[in-house]
Scaffold this motif. Sequence first.
Motif, short mmCIF file in Angstrom:
data_model
loop_
_atom_site.label_atom_id
_atom_site.label_comp_id
_atom_site.label_asym_id
_atom_site.label_seq_id
_atom_site.Cartn_x
_atom_site.Cartn_y
_atom_site.Cartn_z
N UNK A 119 0.82 -1.22 0.00
CA UNK A 119 0.00 0.00 0.00
C UNK A 119 0.85 1.27 0.00
N UNK A 120 2.16 1.10 -0.20
CA UNK A 120 3.03 2.27 -0.28
C UNK A 120 3.34 2.91 1.05
N UNK A 121 3.37 2.13 2.11
CA UNK A 121 3.59 2.67 3.45
C UNK A 121 4.72 1.90 4.14
N UNK A 122 4.68 1.87 5.47
CA UNK A 122 5.70 1.17 6.22
C UNK A 122 5.15 0.69 7.55
N UNK A 123 5.89 -0.20 8.19
CA UNK A 123 5.48 -0.73 9.48
C UNK A 123 6.73 -1.14 10.25
N UNK A 124 6.68 -1.02 11.56
CA UNK A 124 7.76 -1.48 12.42
C UNK A 124 7.21 -2.53 13.37
N UNK A 125 7.79 -3.71 13.37
CA UNK A 125 7.37 -4.80 14.24
C UNK A 125 8.42 -4.97 15.33
N UNK A 126 7.98 -4.85 16.58
CA UNK A 126 8.88 -4.97 17.72
C UNK A 126 8.52 -6.20 18.53
N UNK A 127 9.50 -7.06 18.78
CA UNK A 127 9.35 -8.21 19.66
C UNK A 127 10.04 -7.89 20.97
N UNK A 128 9.34 -8.13 22.06
CA UNK A 128 9.85 -7.73 23.38
C UNK A 128 9.70 -8.87 24.38
N UNK A 129 10.75 -9.10 25.14
CA UNK A 129 10.72 -10.04 26.25
C UNK A 129 11.01 -9.23 27.51
N UNK A 130 10.18 -9.39 28.53
CA UNK A 130 10.35 -8.58 29.73
C UNK A 130 10.17 -9.40 30.98
N UNK A 131 10.81 -8.92 32.04
CA UNK A 131 10.66 -9.49 33.36
C UNK A 131 10.78 -8.34 34.35
N UNK A 132 9.65 -7.95 34.96
CA UNK A 132 9.66 -6.77 35.83
C UNK A 132 10.02 -5.54 35.04
N UNK A 133 11.02 -4.81 35.50
CA UNK A 133 11.46 -3.60 34.80
C UNK A 133 12.51 -3.89 33.75
N UNK A 134 12.92 -5.12 33.61
CA UNK A 134 13.96 -5.47 32.64
C UNK A 134 13.32 -5.99 31.37
N UNK A 135 13.92 -5.63 30.25
CA UNK A 135 13.39 -6.10 28.97
C UNK A 135 14.49 -6.13 27.93
N UNK A 136 14.25 -6.85 26.89
CA UNK A 136 15.08 -6.80 25.70
C UNK A 136 14.13 -6.80 24.52
N UNK A 137 14.42 -5.99 23.53
CA UNK A 137 13.51 -5.83 22.39
C UNK A 137 14.30 -5.75 21.09
#
Length: 334
Positions: A119-137
């Motif tokens: 459709x001539x646009x864009x998208x960002x897909x984020x995968x996130x793993x978290x535990x409490x205040x800690x995360x990695x994405x």
Amino acid sequence: SPLPPFSSLRLACLLAALIAWPAGAAEPAQSKAGARAEPARSGEQSAPADYRSQHFLIHTDLSASEAKELLERLETMLSLISTYWGRPPSGVIECYVVDNLQRWPDGAIPEAGLPSIKTGAGITVTQKLSSGDRFVARSVVCAVADRGTPQHEAVHAYCGQTFGRTGPVWYSEGMAEMGNYWRKGRLDVQVPDVIVEYLRASSPKSLNGIVNNTESTGDSWQNYAWRWALCHLLEHNPNYKARFRPLGIALLTERADLPPSKKTTFEKVYSDVADEISFEYLFFLQHVANGYRADLCSWDWKRKFLGLTGRATLAARIQADRGWQPSGVIVADG
């Protein structure tokens, strides 16, 4: 999306797994921003190839020179926004930038990105793993190869990998548009003419309609224009600028499980100047144009006005490069 809490050992294993992401993920770049962008593999110029810079890995069917120019723009923008938010980039941002979809073999582009590309646009897909205040994405950008979309999506990717979220829609999309249009050392409006024409010709969308609407990301360029206008005004007008960055940081970093009464909101931050913002927002929409400086057109709400009697005089010093300025004197008809 966040996963249920897990043990520290499991988090450590997942962190290690994410650092060593599967084949095709971003790898630490060897070249610096602005350095020559070399294709990672050989092939026809129009065939998809990989190009790297310090913080980006892009897969694209752009030519080598066009890919280099794109990487330089992305690195410049990333430097500006990471300085603004006070957080260095986390990891390398992987991007699929498509000029001609027919050049790409089946399966070469992530399935989640194909509808937006078509459709001539864009998208960002984020995968996130978290535990409490800690995360990695990890964020992956899929975008068409126009001038603005890869930069817009790269802002989302930076926020996703650095903060684990992009904030509410009005802030997320407004700031992504800001990142797209920001130029180093420039404070004036620099947007496509169609944005200016639309904002000036349309009935103003209310602040409440922008901030508290249930609209979703990717809805329309018109809604993106309203969100950009509000963010640009709040960031550049000195009456509101000092509160805007802390508001944004809170929206990006506050715990998601905070009760509503504890969460930072637009209304809480600006409630005492709601009337002033409403006035200056409408004023901005009425006069916005490329080259317009919101910082030079901010309203002086603190100046006191006096009536003159007899031979009393009052002096007003007027700055030639600014907009409307208060005289300091009360006048009457006639």
